[in-house]
Design a protein around this motif. Structure first.
Motif, PDB file in Angstrom:
ATOM      1  N   LEU A  69     -40.044 -28.144 -56.027  1.00  0.00           N
ATOM      2  CA  LEU A  69     -40.561 -28.197 -57.391  1.00  0.00           C
ATOM      3  C   LEU A  69     -42.049 -28.465 -57.412  1.00  0.00           C
ATOM      4  CD1 LEU A  69     -37.883 -30.237 -59.346  1.00  0.00           C
ATOM      5  CD2 LEU A  69     -38.377 -27.793 -59.455  1.00  0.00           C
ATOM      6  N   ASN A  70     -42.697 -27.922 -58.414  1.00  0.00           N
ATOM      7  CA  ASN A  70     -44.079 -28.227 -58.759  1.00  0.00           C
ATOM      8  C   ASN A  70     -44.298 -29.741 -58.767  1.00  0.00           C
ATOM      9  OD1 ASN A  70     -46.410 -28.767 -60.256  1.00  0.00           O
ATOM     10  ND2 ASN A  70     -46.203 -26.868 -61.426  1.00  0.00           N
ATOM     11  N   LEU A  86     -43.527 -35.936 -49.242  1.00  0.00           N
ATOM     12  CA  LEU A  86     -42.101 -35.638 -49.180  1.00  0.00           C
ATOM     13  C   LEU A  86     -41.860 -34.129 -49.143  1.00  0.00           C
ATOM     14  CD1 LEU A  86     -39.673 -37.577 -49.215  1.00  0.00           C
ATOM     15  CD2 LEU A  86     -39.422 -37.114 -51.651  1.00  0.00           C
ATOM     16  N   GLY A 104     -40.499 -31.029 -46.213  1.00  0.00           N
ATOM     17  CA  GLY A 104     -39.417 -30.119 -46.556  1.00  0.00           C
ATOM     18  C   GLY A 104     -38.204 -30.802 -47.163  1.00  0.00           C
ATOM     19  N   ARG A 105     -38.406 -31.944 -47.739  1.00  0.00           N
ATOM     20  CA  ARG A 105     -37.256 -32.707 -48.222  1.00  0.00           C
ATOM     21  C   ARG A 105     -37.073 -32.646 -49.735  1.00  0.00           C
ATOM     22  NH1 ARG A 105     -38.501 -38.218 -45.331  1.00  0.00           N
ATOM     23  NH2 ARG A 105     -36.423 -38.852 -45.999  1.00  0.00           N
ATOM     24  N   THR A 106     -37.904 -31.858 -50.408  1.00  0.00           N
ATOM     25  CA  THR A 106     -37.671 -31.646 -51.839  1.00  0.00           C
ATOM     26  C   THR A 106     -37.170 -30.221 -52.021  1.00  0.00           C
ATOM     27  OG1 THR A 106     -39.845 -30.731 -52.354  1.00  0.00           O
ATOM     28  CG2 THR A 106     -39.648 -33.114 -52.318  1.00  0.00           C
ATOM     29  N   ASN A 107     -36.782 -29.904 -53.242  1.00  0.00           N
ATOM     30  CA  ASN A 107     -36.331 -28.532 -53.465  1.00  0.00           C
ATOM     31  C   ASN A 107     -37.466 -27.640 -53.960  1.00  0.00           C
ATOM     32  OD1 ASN A 107     -36.579 -29.593 -55.987  1.00  0.00           O
ATOM     33  ND2 ASN A 107     -34.407 -29.520 -56.465  1.00  0.00           N
ATOM     34  N   VAL A 129     -33.790 -34.042 -57.123  1.00  0.00           N
ATOM     35  CA  VAL A 129     -34.970 -33.527 -56.463  1.00  0.00           C
ATOM     36  C   VAL A 129     -34.742 -33.371 -54.968  1.00  0.00           C
ATOM     37  CG1 VAL A 129     -36.902 -34.862 -55.552  1.00  0.00           C
ATOM     38  CG2 VAL A 129     -37.021 -33.903 -57.852  1.00  0.00           C
ATOM     39  N   LEU A 130     -33.773 -34.044 -54.461  1.00  0.00           N
ATOM     40  CA  LEU A 130     -33.551 -34.018 -53.017  1.00  0.00           C
ATOM     41  C   LEU A 130     -32.842 -32.762 -52.557  1.00  0.00           C
ATOM     42  CD1 LEU A 130     -32.603 -37.502 -51.681  1.00  0.00           C
ATOM     43  CD2 LEU A 130     -34.727 -36.232 -51.553  1.00  0.00           C
ATOM     44  N   ASN A 131     -33.113 -32.406 -51.338  1.00  0.00           N
ATOM     45  CA  ASN A 131     -32.397 -31.329 -50.697  1.00  0.00           C
ATOM     46  C   ASN A 131     -30.926 -31.699 -50.527  1.00  0.00           C
ATOM     47  OD1 ASN A 131     -33.070 -28.810 -49.852  1.00  0.00           O
ATOM     48  ND2 ASN A 131     -34.566 -29.577 -48.375  1.00  0.00           N
ATOM     49  N   LEU A 142     -34.540 -39.003 -57.748  1.00  0.00           N
ATOM     50  CA  LEU A 142     -34.536 -38.620 -56.336  1.00  0.00           C
ATOM     51  C   LEU A 142     -33.315 -37.796 -55.979  1.00  0.00           C
ATOM     52  CD1 LEU A 142     -35.790 -41.922 -54.663  1.00  0.00           C
ATOM     53  CD2 LEU A 142     -37.086 -39.857 -55.167  1.00  0.00           C
ATOM     54  N   ARG A 170     -26.963 -27.239 -53.412  1.00  0.00           N
ATOM     55  CA  ARG A 170     -27.752 -27.065 -54.626  1.00  0.00           C
ATOM     56  C   ARG A 170     -28.015 -25.594 -54.936  1.00  0.00           C
ATOM     57  NH1 ARG A 170     -32.961 -25.628 -53.127  1.00  0.00           N
ATOM     58  NH2 ARG A 170     -33.451 -26.296 -51.027  1.00  0.00           N
TER      59      ARG A 170
END
Lengths: 221, 221
Positions: free
Chosen positions: A153-154, A144, A148-151, B196-198, A193, B202
Motif C-alpha cells: 500500500l501507498n 517494513l 516486503g512485509r506489507t501488501n 496491512v500485513l502479508n 497491522l 489475502r
DNA sequence: TGCTTAGTCGAACGTTCGTTCGGAAACTTT
DNA sequence: AAAGTTTCCGAACGAACGTTCGACTAAGCA
C-alpha cells in the motif's frame, strides 16, 4: 516543585497553571469561542494579569501545542530506542500515541482540533514538529515495506489512515465505557497491522513488546 | 431549475446559494471565526438580507449539517440495497462515505469539524441522524461478527476506528497528490477489512461490487 | 534604609460581533 | 390601479472581544 526560583513567586508554575486551565477550556469550547475572560475566570487571575504571562491569545495556543507535541515526541523517541524491529516499532508508536492521548485528553484535543487556528509566525513552527512526528511513523512503515512485509500500500495513505484512526479517538472515547489505553492501543494495532478479517495465520502473530524479535525465516522476513 | 415557484424570485435557490457559500467559509475558517459579514461578502447579499433566509447563525450551521447528512444517508441506503452480503455492504459503506467526502469537501469538513459547535435545540437533531448513520455501519459489522468472520474485536471500537480513518481525510487529502475517491476507498477498505500485513490468502479476496456473492462454506450460514 | 525590578490589576481603548427594525422596492392578486 | 404580500436593505443596537495603559504593591538587593 516548591518556588525555589530566584524570585519567591513561582512565575513559571503560574504559567503552567494557566496553560493547563487554558487547554481545558480550549478543548471544551474550542479556541475561537474561548475568550481571555473565560481563562481569567477559570484561573482566578484578573484579565490584565494574564498578559504578563503570554503576549497574545495566539501565543497561548502556540505554547499549549508546542508543549504537548514536544512531550509526546520525547517520550516516543525514548521508547523507540528499545528495538529496531519495524513491526515492534510501529506497535510502540501506536501505544505511545494512544497512551498520551488518553492521559492528556485536553491537550490532545487541542492538538488535533485546533490545527488551523494558529496563524503565520506560529503555524510554521508547529507544522515543523508535526512533520517530524508524522515522518517518524512513515519511516518505520517504509522500512517494513522495504522488507516486503506489507501488501504494497501507498505509505502516505496507510500512515495517514492510522493517524486518523488514532486522532479521532478524542471525539468518542468515554472512560466509563471504552477500554483503557493499553487495550485500545492493542486493538488499533491489530486493525492496522493485521486487519479485521479472519485469516489463516493471524492467530500466531503477537506485537507485544515482550515478544522476542522476529527470526528471519525465509522470503521476505 | 428555473424559478418556477409561485413567486418568480427563486427564494429557495437563493437559500441554497447561501448554504453553499457558507459551507465553504465555515470549512475554511471554522464556524466560530466566521462572521455573518463574511458570508455577506461572499454571497454579495447585504448583511440584513441574509436574515430573511435563516433566523440565526446557529440555524445556518444546522441547515448545512442536516442537508449534508441527509444526502449522504439517502445515497448510502440506496446503494446498500444491492446486496445483503455484509462484506460487500461494508465495502459499499466505505466507498459511499469517501466518495461523498471528496465530492463535497466543504460540507464534509463542516460535518466532521463542527460537531460541537451546535447548541441545544439543533444539537439533538443532528446527533439523531448521526447515530442512525453510525448504527448502520455498526449493524453491518455485527452481522459480519455473527457469521464468525471477524477476529472478535469490539464492534464499537472497530467501527469508530474505521469512522476516524475516513473522517480524518479532510485534514490531509490533496487532489494533486492523493488518489481519487475510488482508489482511496479501496485502500481504506483493504486496511480495515483485511489489514496491512502479508497474509497467506489475502490475494484471493476481492470486495468489489462486481464480485458474485460469497458461497456459504460452513460456520453460521 | 532606600532603589530597582517583578508582578498585579482596575479601567478603559477601539473594534467587531449577532441581530433587529422600519421602511422601500418588487412582485402577485384583486 | 389599488391592495396585499414577499423580498430587500441601510442604519443602528447592546454586548463582547483582544489588548493596552499606568498606577500600584511586594520582593530582592545595596
Amino acid at each position: 516543585m516548591a518556588p525555589r526560583t530566584p524570585n519567591g513567586r513561582d512565575t513559571e508554575g503560574k504559567l503552567q497553571l494557566i496553560l493547563r486551565h487554558a487547554a481545558q477550556i480550549f478543548a471544551a469550547q474550542g479556541y475561537a469561542s474561548t475568550s481571555i475572560r473565560d481563562i481569567s475566570r477559570a484561573t482566578g487571575l484578573p484579565l490584565s494579569s494574564l498578559y504578563y504571562y503570554f503576549e497574545s491569545k495566539q501565543k497561548l495556543l502556540y505554547l499549549i501545542q508546542i508543549h504537548a507535541f514536544t512531550s509526546i515526541l520525547e517520550e516516543l523517541e525514548r521508547r523507540l530506542n528499545v528495538t529496531t524491529e519495524p513491526l515492534e516499532r510501529l506497535s510502540v508508536f501506536i501505544r505511545n500515541h494512544i497512551l498520551y492521548f488518553l492521559t492528556h485528553p485536553a491537550e490532545m484535543k487541542v492538538l488535533a482540533h485546533e490545527e488551523d487556528a494558529l496563524e503565520e509566525p506560529f503555524k510554521r513552527q508547529v507544522a515543523a514538529i508535526k512533520r517530524r512526528y508524522y515522518g517518524l511513523a512513515r519511516g518505520i512503515f517504509e522500512e517494513l515495506s522495504r522488507q516486503g512485509r506489507t501488501n504494497g500500500l501507498n505509505a502516505r495513505i496507510a500512515v495517514l489512515s492510522l493517524y486518523g484512526m488514532m486522532n479521532w479517538v478524542y471525539k468518542w472515547h468515554n472512560p466509563k465505557v471504552d477500554p483503557r489505553a493499553e487495550e485500545l492501543a492493542e486493538t488499533m494495532a491489530r486493525i492496522f497491522l493485521h486487519g479485521v478479517l479472519n485469516e489463516r495465520d493471524r492467530q500466531s502473530e503477537r506485537w507485544e513488546a515482550e515478544r522476542p524479535a522476529l527470526e528471519k525465516a525465509g522470503s521476505s522476513d
